[in-house]
Design a protein around this motif. Sequence first.
Motif, PDB file in Angstrom:
ATOM      1  N   PHE A 124       1.044  -0.954  -0.012  1.00 47.04           N
ATOM      2  CA  PHE A 124      -0.330   0.488   0.080  1.00 47.04           C
ATOM      3  C   PHE A 124       1.199   1.306  -0.192  1.00 47.04           C
ATOM      4  O   PHE A 124       0.297   2.498  -0.253  1.00 47.04           O
ATOM      5  N   LYS A 125       2.295   1.135  -0.010  1.00 45.85           N
ATOM      6  CA  LYS A 125       3.065   1.904   0.544  1.00 45.85           C
ATOM      7  C   LYS A 125       3.654   1.901  -0.681  1.00 45.85           C
ATOM      8  O   LYS A 125       3.879   3.010  -1.248  1.00 45.85           O
ATOM      9  N   CYS A 126       4.907   1.211  -1.134  1.00 46.21           N
ATOM     10  CA  CYS A 126       5.875   1.298  -1.915  1.00 46.21           C
ATOM     11  C   CYS A 126       5.796   0.985  -2.867  1.00 46.21           C
ATOM     12  O   CYS A 126       5.966   1.493  -3.639  1.00 46.21           O
ATOM     13  N   GLY A 127       4.508  -0.352  -2.555  1.00 46.08           N
ATOM     14  CA  GLY A 127       4.228  -0.936  -3.693  1.00 46.08           C
ATOM     15  C   GLY A 127       3.192  -0.765  -4.487  1.00 46.08           C
ATOM     16  O   GLY A 127       3.469  -0.813  -6.231  1.00 46.08           O
ATOM     17  N   TRP A 128       2.655   0.424  -4.427  1.00 46.10           N
ATOM     18  CA  TRP A 128       1.677   1.010  -4.853  1.00 46.10           C
ATOM     19  C   TRP A 128       1.808   2.200  -6.521  1.00 46.10           C
ATOM     20  O   TRP A 128       1.971   1.553  -7.492  1.00 46.10           O
ATOM     21  N   ILE A 129       3.014   2.539  -6.611  1.00 44.47           N
ATOM     22  CA  ILE A 129       4.174   3.072  -7.916  1.00 44.47           C
ATOM     23  C   ILE A 129       5.148   2.024  -8.233  1.00 44.47           C
ATOM     24  O   ILE A 129       5.568   1.187  -9.132  1.00 44.47           O
ATOM     25  N   LYS A 178       5.411   0.361 -17.194  1.00 44.41           N
ATOM     26  CA  LYS A 178       6.230  -1.200 -16.609  1.00 44.41           C
ATOM     27  C   LYS A 178       8.113  -1.100 -17.379  1.00 44.41           C
ATOM     28  O   LYS A 178       8.536  -1.248 -18.759  1.00 44.41           O
ATOM     29  N   GLY A 179       8.920  -1.438 -16.150  1.00 44.84           N
ATOM     30  CA  GLY A 179      10.252  -1.613 -16.795  1.00 44.84           C
ATOM     31  C   GLY A 179      10.918  -0.110 -17.115  1.00 44.84           C
ATOM     32  O   GLY A 179      12.260   0.237 -17.478  1.00 44.84           O
ATOM     33  N   THR A 180      10.402   1.226 -16.206  1.00 45.39           N
ATOM     34  CA  THR A 180      10.629   3.008 -16.560  1.00 45.39           C
ATOM     35  C   THR A 180      11.618   2.857 -15.864  1.00 45.39           C
ATOM     36  O   THR A 180      11.501   4.163 -15.019  1.00 45.39           O
ATOM     37  N   SER A 181      12.192   2.227 -14.737  1.00 52.33           N
ATOM     38  CA  SER A 181      13.480   3.074 -14.395  1.00 52.33           C
ATOM     39  C   SER A 181      14.440   1.929 -14.292  1.00 52.33           C
ATOM     40  O   SER A 181      14.683   0.338 -14.266  1.00 52.33           O
ATOM     41  N   ILE A 220       6.324  -0.094 -11.831  1.00 50.76           N
ATOM     42  CA  ILE A 220       7.430   0.107 -12.692  1.00 50.76           C
ATOM     43  C   ILE A 220       8.067  -1.143 -12.742  1.00 50.76           C
ATOM     44  O   ILE A 220       8.482  -1.801 -13.533  1.00 50.76           O
ATOM     45  N   PHE A 221       8.165  -1.977 -11.414  1.00 48.31           N
ATOM     46  CA  PHE A 221       9.849  -3.057 -11.230  1.00 48.31           C
ATOM     47  C   PHE A 221       9.056  -4.322 -11.352  1.00 48.31           C
ATOM     48  O   PHE A 221      10.316  -4.680 -11.055  1.00 48.31           O
ATOM     49  N   SER A 222       7.717  -4.292 -10.767  1.00 49.59           N
ATOM     50  CA  SER A 222       7.670  -6.212 -10.968  1.00 49.59           C
ATOM     51  C   SER A 222       7.643  -6.642 -12.595  1.00 49.59           C
ATOM     52  O   SER A 222       7.819  -6.136 -13.374  1.00 49.59           O
ATOM     53  N   ASN A 223       7.288  -8.150 -12.398  1.00 49.74           N
ATOM     54  CA  ASN A 223       7.583  -8.682 -14.291  1.00 49.74           C
ATOM     55  C   ASN A 223       5.705  -8.075 -14.541  1.00 49.74           C
ATOM     56  O   ASN A 223       5.483  -8.150 -15.937  1.00 49.74           O
ATOM     57  N   THR A 224       4.583  -8.148 -13.762  1.00 47.25           N
ATOM     58  CA  THR A 224       3.780  -8.022 -14.427  1.00 47.25           C
ATOM     59  C   THR A 224       3.374  -6.665 -14.671  1.00 47.25           C
ATOM     60  O   THR A 224       2.642  -6.632 -15.380  1.00 47.25           O
ATOM     61  N   GLY A 225       3.748  -5.824 -14.084  1.00 47.19           N
ATOM     62  CA  GLY A 225       2.858  -4.014 -13.857  1.00 47.19           C
ATOM     63  C   GLY A 225       2.042  -4.241 -13.072  1.00 47.19           C
ATOM     64  O   GLY A 225       1.495  -4.503 -12.274  1.00 47.19           O
ATOM     65  N   ASP A 226       1.432  -2.921 -13.732  1.00 46.94           N
ATOM     66  CA  ASP A 226      -0.151  -2.608 -12.595  1.00 46.94           C
ATOM     67  C   ASP A 226      -0.101  -2.198 -11.201  1.00 46.94           C
ATOM     68  O   ASP A 226       1.411  -2.418 -10.393  1.00 46.94           O
ATOM     69  N   TYR A 227      -0.994  -1.845 -10.695  1.00 46.73           N
ATOM     70  CA  TYR A 227      -0.932  -1.931  -8.825  1.00 46.73           C
ATOM     71  C   TYR A 227      -0.800  -2.775  -8.040  1.00 46.73           C
ATOM     72  O   TYR A 227      -1.315  -3.807  -8.939  1.00 46.73           O
ATOM     73  N   PRO A 228      -0.382  -2.954  -7.369  1.00 45.69           N
ATOM     74  CA  PRO A 228      -0.381  -4.652  -7.154  1.00 45.69           C
ATOM     75  C   PRO A 228      -1.732  -5.119  -6.614  1.00 45.69           C
ATOM     76  O   PRO A 228      -2.708  -4.689  -6.261  1.00 45.69           O
ATOM     77  N   GLN A 229      -1.632  -6.150  -6.820  1.00 48.14           N
ATOM     78  CA  GLN A 229      -3.214  -7.318  -7.240  1.00 48.14           C
ATOM     79  C   GLN A 229      -4.195  -6.893  -5.942  1.00 48.14           C
ATOM     80  O   GLN A 229      -5.435  -6.472  -5.557  1.00 48.14           O
ATOM     81  N   ILE A 256      12.632  -5.135  -0.614  1.00 44.23           N
ATOM     82  CA  ILE A 256      12.689  -3.995  -2.393  1.00 44.23           C
ATOM     83  C   ILE A 256      13.875  -5.602  -3.168  1.00 44.23           C
ATOM     84  O   ILE A 256      13.448  -5.994  -4.232  1.00 44.23           O
ATOM     85  N   ALA A 257      14.625  -6.145  -2.988  1.00 42.55           N
ATOM     86  CA  ALA A 257      15.373  -6.518  -3.380  1.00 42.55           C
ATOM     87  C   ALA A 257      14.571  -8.344  -3.710  1.00 42.55           C
ATOM     88  O   ALA A 257      14.348  -8.303  -4.165  1.00 42.55           O
ATOM     89  N   ARG A 258      13.464  -8.593  -2.779  1.00 42.74           N
ATOM     90  CA  ARG A 258      12.752 -10.009  -2.947  1.00 42.74           C
ATOM     91  C   ARG A 258      11.914  -9.761  -3.778  1.00 42.74           C
ATOM     92  O   ARG A 258      12.158 -10.869  -4.984  1.00 42.74           O
ATOM     93  N   GLU A 259      10.951  -8.571  -4.338  1.00 39.03           N
ATOM     94  CA  GLU A 259       9.828  -8.457  -4.725  1.00 39.03           C
ATOM     95  C   GLU A 259      10.064  -8.596  -5.791  1.00 39.03           C
ATOM     96  O   GLU A 259       9.495  -8.831  -6.988  1.00 39.03           O
ATOM     97  N   TYR A 260      11.084  -7.742  -5.685  1.00 37.24           N
ATOM     98  CA  TYR A 260      11.107  -6.683  -7.516  1.00 37.24           C
ATOM     99  C   TYR A 260      13.274  -7.532  -8.742  1.00 37.24           C
ATOM    100  O   TYR A 260      13.816  -6.817  -9.075  1.00 37.24           O
ATOM    101  N   ASP A 261      13.009  -8.719  -7.945  1.00 36.98           N
ATOM    102  CA  ASP A 261      14.622  -9.665  -8.703  1.00 36.98           C
ATOM    103  C   ASP A 261      15.402  -8.978  -8.585  1.00 36.98           C
ATOM    104  O   ASP A 261      16.779  -8.478  -9.020  1.00 36.98           O
ATOM    105  N   ASN A 262      16.346  -8.340  -7.257  1.00 34.16           N
ATOM    106  CA  ASN A 262      17.317  -7.725  -7.280  1.00 34.16           C
ATOM    107  C   ASN A 262      17.586  -6.272  -8.142  1.00 34.16           C
ATOM    108  O   ASN A 262      18.710  -6.717  -8.611  1.00 34.16           O
TER     109      ASN A 262
END
Length: 499
Positions: free
Chosen positions: A271-276, A321-324, A280-289, A384-390
């Motif tokens: 709800f805080k960090c993952g919102w944005i 997705k992937g814009t950072s 940008i950083f996950s494989n699926t993109g979009d807001y967190p499910q 962060i490292a775990r969620e978004y593949d380091n």
Amino acid sequence: MASYLFLRVAVSFIFIVTYIFATDTSSFPKNFLLGTSSSAYQIEGAWNESDKGESIWDWWTHENPNFISDGSNGDVACDSFHKYKEDVKLLNDLKVDFYRFSISWSRILPTGYANVINQEGLNYYKNLIDELLANGIEPFVTLYHWDHPEIFERMGGWTNEMMVEWISDYARIVFKELSPKVKYFATLNEPNVLCEEGYETKIKAPGKNLGSPGVFLCMHNMLKAHAKIYHIYDEEFRKHRNGTIGIVLPCSGALPKYLNDTAAVDMHFQFKCGWIAHAIFSNTGDYPQIMKSHVAENSKLAGYPRSLLPELSSEWVQYIKGTSDFFGLNHYSTWLVETVPRTKEQEWYAYSGVKESRDPSWPKAASKWLNVVPSGFREIINKIAREYDNPPIYILENGFSDRCCTFDYLRISYLHSYIKAMLLAIYEDGCNVQAYSVWSLLDNFEWSAGYTERFGLIHVNFTDSNRKRTPKWSMDWYKDVIATRKLNFTWELPTIIHI
Ligand code: GBH
């Protein structure tokens, strides 16, 4: 006998080799970058000089001085607009690798729009960049640190989707003018702090109270704006210095109040960090499910025909997705979190599913939201490292506030313990942290706290018209860290000190 001697020699040899090659967890990795950070409105002053236009912070502080603790504003601030050479001298004394500063949109584009470029305003930044480069310091440019032109606020600011276009026009001009000499760019600083504190809780400019729907909309537009700015840089300007660009997100730490309540920790993160970050950083993109379903359910319960969290079309999901190139992390403090049920009388929007609190034993800073919890820093880097593949992580702000004094041993203690936690995340946990920056070089205008809370490595006398700068003890400490590329135990101080 001979075999005993052999054994002794062999064992000593192993010890010596281990000693030489063992990872020294108090030294920074090779090529690690060290810097300090600042932002335009907080340091520049010269609010109406050089044909600068009015920003939301000029407007807000002039119209509502009662919202600022000491009734002050950033009209003069550290006067860095006139004293930038002195600032660079101090940076050169520190020998930082980079200096992060932000550009004031309304100084470069006084009308806000890209129709009139203000050469004098632009020259200020060009001179600052040249001065930094001449001193061997890389400029790290933030495009937007909360101070957009006031004219756009009158049209709804970040709740108007046109902001995506307006800020992109501004970004293109900045890139055209500055990217030949700048290698590091940040797009937007901390979207959720601006959206929540500026559009809901009235703690920051523009001081609106639009409730959760306003915050959702603000975040939605900022996310799109970030992606668009990234693509403009990537396609048109990256080639200039083979540079790097990313977003800066504030992620506080979260430790479970009750052992094993990992659900609360994860919910808090999403709800805080993952919102944005998820978009940008996950494989699926979009807001967190979890956020999408949670807000949809709450909206339905409250009788709304659709979720108050706006939907991202699949085109936007792909575009964002992937814009950072790096995860820009601002980190100061940590919360205890617990899962709580919704109470009957609670409005739908007041319920996120987690409650934040503080451990009373945590040492405090001058800012009421800032507790000293270095283990939370290590935890959030790992999350962060775990969620978004380091991903490569740049720590772009970390710091401690007090109310006075150049003998700032509490700041040294804070920074020392936080850097130590970061180095453990690198060496023990394998996280990919590549840069670290202290907030801040100078004491400066601390938003709604005015000049009452100080974060600087350098003291600024705000009652002196010359804004005299005096290095604090922490400046010597950081200088030593940079020179030796190491945390030196000689500086180690007791961490449990309350003020
Ligand atoms: C950073 O944000 C900013 O980027 C920087 O400009 C600023 O000077 C620095 O921090 C120090 O504040 O508990 O309701 O009083 C940090 C973000 C600021 C977010 C304080 C939470 C707490 C508001 N945090 N805010 S409250």
